[in-house]
Design a protein around this motif. Structure first.
Motif, PDB file in Angstrom:
ATOM      1  N   THR A 193       0.553  -1.130  -0.018  1.00  0.00           N
ATOM      2  CA  THR A 193       0.250  -0.040  -0.097  1.00  0.00           C
ATOM      3  C   THR A 193       0.812   1.315  -0.251  1.00  0.00           C
ATOM      4  OG1 THR A 193      -0.187   0.002   2.352  1.00  0.00           O
ATOM      5  CG2 THR A 193      -1.929  -1.320   1.284  1.00  0.00           C
ATOM      6  N   MET A 211       0.899   2.429  -3.506  1.00  0.00           N
ATOM      7  CA  MET A 211      -0.235   2.649  -4.091  1.00  0.00           C
ATOM      8  C   MET A 211      -0.724   4.029  -3.874  1.00  0.00           C
ATOM      9  SD  MET A 211      -2.080  -0.818  -2.902  1.00  0.00           S
ATOM     10  CE  MET A 211      -3.616  -0.796  -3.974  1.00  0.00           C
ATOM     11  N   GLN A 212      -1.193   4.515  -4.857  1.00  0.00           N
ATOM     12  CA  GLN A 212      -2.045   6.147  -4.622  1.00  0.00           C
ATOM     13  C   GLN A 212      -3.632   6.021  -4.546  1.00  0.00           C
ATOM     14  OE1 GLN A 212      -0.193   8.908  -4.925  1.00  0.00           O
ATOM     15  NE2 GLN A 212      -1.949  10.147  -4.343  1.00  0.00           N
ATOM     16  N   GLY A 213      -3.894   6.717  -3.432  1.00  0.00           N
ATOM     17  CA  GLY A 213      -5.209   6.727  -3.126  1.00  0.00           C
ATOM     18  C   GLY A 213      -5.921   7.783  -3.970  1.00  0.00           C
ATOM     19  N   SER A 257      -8.702   9.920   1.618  1.00  0.00           N
ATOM     20  CA  SER A 257      -8.334   9.460   0.240  1.00  0.00           C
ATOM     21  C   SER A 257      -8.551   7.845   0.602  1.00  0.00           C
ATOM     22  CB  SER A 257      -7.060   9.566  -0.130  1.00  0.00           C
ATOM     23  OG  SER A 257      -5.925   9.058   0.868  1.00  0.00           O
ATOM     24  N   ILE A 264      -7.735   3.907  -0.799  1.00  0.00           N
ATOM     25  CA  ILE A 264      -6.772   2.756  -1.634  1.00  0.00           C
ATOM     26  C   ILE A 264      -7.758   1.563  -1.593  1.00  0.00           C
ATOM     27  CG2 ILE A 264      -4.850   1.451  -1.802  1.00  0.00           C
ATOM     28  CD1 ILE A 264      -3.485   3.578  -0.347  1.00  0.00           C
ATOM     29  N   SER A 265      -8.315   1.033  -2.702  1.00  0.00           N
ATOM     30  CA  SER A 265      -9.087  -0.148  -2.572  1.00  0.00           C
ATOM     31  C   SER A 265      -8.308  -1.211  -2.660  1.00  0.00           C
ATOM     32  CB  SER A 265      -9.837  -0.084  -4.111  1.00  0.00           C
ATOM     33  OG  SER A 265     -10.663  -1.401  -4.004  1.00  0.00           O
ATOM     34  N   LEU A 266      -8.196  -2.415  -1.781  1.00  0.00           N
ATOM     35  CA  LEU A 266      -7.579  -3.524  -1.521  1.00  0.00           C
ATOM     36  C   LEU A 266      -8.208  -4.872  -2.102  1.00  0.00           C
ATOM     37  CD1 LEU A 266      -6.584  -2.689   2.426  1.00  0.00           C
ATOM     38  CD2 LEU A 266      -5.179  -2.141   0.092  1.00  0.00           C
ATOM     39  N   SER A 278     -11.091  -1.649   1.656  1.00  0.00           N
ATOM     40  CA  SER A 278     -10.135  -0.402   1.412  1.00  0.00           C
ATOM     41  C   SER A 278      -9.498   0.121   2.557  1.00  0.00           C
ATOM     42  CB  SER A 278     -11.357   0.704   1.139  1.00  0.00           C
ATOM     43  OG  SER A 278     -12.059   0.244  -0.099  1.00  0.00           O
TER      44      SER A 278
END
Length: 161
Positions: free
Chosen positions: A123, A126-128, A138, A140-142, A151
């Motif tokens: 993560t 990863m960009q939110g 913001s 971040i889809s997990l 998320s």
């Protein structure tokens, strides 16, 4: 054992105020956030591994997912630094531990029985995206399927909820 077991009620937990509870494995302690059952349980916990501690190999019959909060979590599949999100579906197995010590947020037994989707994300890389309804949040889809959506939400100071 039941801790915050009524999922129809909202519960706020200040995890840093909870006592660490010893697990059956030396050097591994937990702060239980919710729990339904004894040692094998539907549970959400903050887990702390002392340096050099490890569990024996085991199967996660109901699945597990975790986020590394501090240090490096390890098993025979790899090393997972801070920000690693791992989703081990039902029937997955591993031998977890940490050479240098770590802290993880872990959920057990919340998977659909037929689920076999493994996920390993970093993560921190990863960009939110901006939350569509709330300022200064913001997302971040997990993981997402027909039964659940997982998320990671980042709340900036003065987030508007």
């Amino acid at each position: 054992m039941k801790i915050a077991a009524d999922f129809s009620k909202r519960v706020v937990v200040h995890s840093e105020k909870l006592e660490w509870v010893a697990s059956p494995i030396a050097g591994v302690h937990r702060r239980p956030l919710d729990r339904v059952g004894d040692e094998v349980a539907r549970a959400t916990s903050i887990v702390r591994y002392a340096p050099g501690s490890e569990f024996s190999p085991h199967v996660h019959t109901g699945g597990e997912e975790f986020l590394v909060l501090d240090g490096v979590f390890q098993d025979e599949h790899g090393d997972y630094p801070v920000g690693s999100y791992i989703r081990n579906p039902p029937q997955s197995k591993h031998k977890p531990g940490s050479q240098g010590g770590c802290v993880i947020f872990v959920k057990l037994w919340q998977f659909q029985p037929q689920d076999r989707q493994h996920v390993c994300l970093h993560t921190k890389k990863m960009q939110g995206v901006t939350h569509p309804q709330f300022n200064n949040v913001s997302v971040i889809s997990l993981y997402k399927d027909n039964f659940e959506e997982v998320s990671l939400l980042h709340f900036k100071p003065n987030a508007d909820m």
